[in-house]
Write a protein that holds these residues in place. Sequence first.
Motif, short mmCIF file in Angstrom:
data_model
loop_
_atom_site.label_atom_id
_atom_site.label_comp_id
_atom_site.label_asym_id
_atom_site.label_seq_id
_atom_site.Cartn_x
_atom_site.Cartn_y
_atom_site.Cartn_z
N SER A 1 0.66 -1.24 0.12
CA SER A 1 0.07 -0.06 0.15
C SER A 1 0.86 1.28 0.17
O SER A 1 0.57 2.14 -0.53
CB SER A 1 -1.04 -0.06 1.16
OG SER A 1 -0.14 0.03 2.31
N ASP B 1 -6.95 -4.44 -6.73
CA ASP B 1 -6.49 -4.94 -5.35
C ASP B 1 -6.37 -6.48 -5.59
O ASP B 1 -7.58 -7.12 -5.44
CB ASP B 1 -7.25 -4.41 -4.37
CG ASP B 1 -6.63 -5.05 -2.84
OD1 ASP B 1 -5.73 -5.96 -2.89
OD2 ASP B 1 -6.94 -4.53 -1.96
N SER C 1 -5.17 -8.17 -1.24
CA SER C 1 -4.23 -7.72 -0.39
C SER C 1 -4.77 -8.01 1.20
O SER C 1 -5.91 -7.75 1.47
CB SER C 1 -3.86 -6.35 -0.56
OG SER C 1 -3.27 -6.17 -1.78
N THR D 1 -4.45 -1.91 1.92
CA THR D 1 -4.42 -1.31 0.57
C THR D 1 -5.98 -0.65 0.25
O THR D 1 -6.09 0.40 -0.20
CB THR D 1 -4.23 -2.53 -0.23
OG1 THR D 1 -2.82 -2.92 -0.41
CG2 THR D 1 -4.58 -1.76 -1.85
N SER E 1 -6.10 2.46 2.16
CA SER E 1 -5.34 3.48 1.37
C SER E 1 -5.84 4.30 0.35
O SER E 1 -5.85 5.44 -0.01
CB SER E 1 -4.09 3.12 1.58
OG SER E 1 -3.43 2.69 2.88
#
Length: 311
Positions: free
Chosen positions: A20, A45, A48, A52, A55
């Motif tokens: 991230s 993504d 993850s 992540t 963020s």
Amino acid sequence: MREYGVVPRLSIIICTYNRSALLIKTLQSLLLLENLEQAEIIVVDNHSKDDTAASVGEFIEAHGAKLDIYYMLEPVQGLSAARNTGILASKSKWIAFLDDDAIPCKTWITTIINTFGSKPEVMAMGGKIAPIFETKRPEWLIKPFELPYTIVDLGNRIKDYPGRLHPCGANMAMRKIVFDISLFPLELGRKGDSLISGEESWLFGQIQAEGHSILYHPRMAVNHFVPAQRLTEAWIMKRYYSQGISNAMKSEGVKDNLLLLGKTAAKVLYILADSILSRSQGRKLLNKCRLESIRGTLHMIWNRKRQSAAG
């Protein structure tokens, strides 16, 4: 944010897995690019386990009013699966792929758009990739190791990729119609911490087989982070072993396997001869890595035969 119904000229796909902090640096770097308003950004993504999602959500909240950016979750583990998800979601006829730890130059978008717009014969393109080493570059990291570390500099002239070279996934773009041929093969490509690759070579091989042009453009440049954990002899040997497995996975049928075994035997002879002459730490390590690649290839072929016999 793009006006409703306006199609972006370029779709930028960034696939990410458990990085991230680096991803946010990459997203922030996009804010400085020319013609960003002509592109959509798709963050995929790949399931993850870090922060992540949160963020990226914070980044979209801070910049989403002036960016055409989307977050997608792909639960099937693997870079190929994540890329395919981004491709299917993209709106543009031109697609660019950027690693989650790569920083593009200011003219990156402009170069891609202008090239595809003015050169209809170009089906795919790539450019320079310069390393950002987290620690000092090891003395053993000689020129032949640069490509496994995704370090690319083919000069300052626009040209077709020479020989068997092709763009790297950290910095590549193609027309979406490429994927009418095929999406990325799910059995190839990174999965989690695995170093299996080969999906890019396979796809570019399909493009070349169709007779299309693949262009190297020096102004399509990025800087690419190389973490300290990869700057070890153990990592690069594992990288070569995994490449050997990838090479075997791309061969199909008796004819392909016999051809691969023939090439492997020739490599063994070359390595034995070169080992006699090798004096530097880098050359000695390179031959060890080449043997690891051969070991990976033979291991994969042997396992496939055992599975076939059992099956």
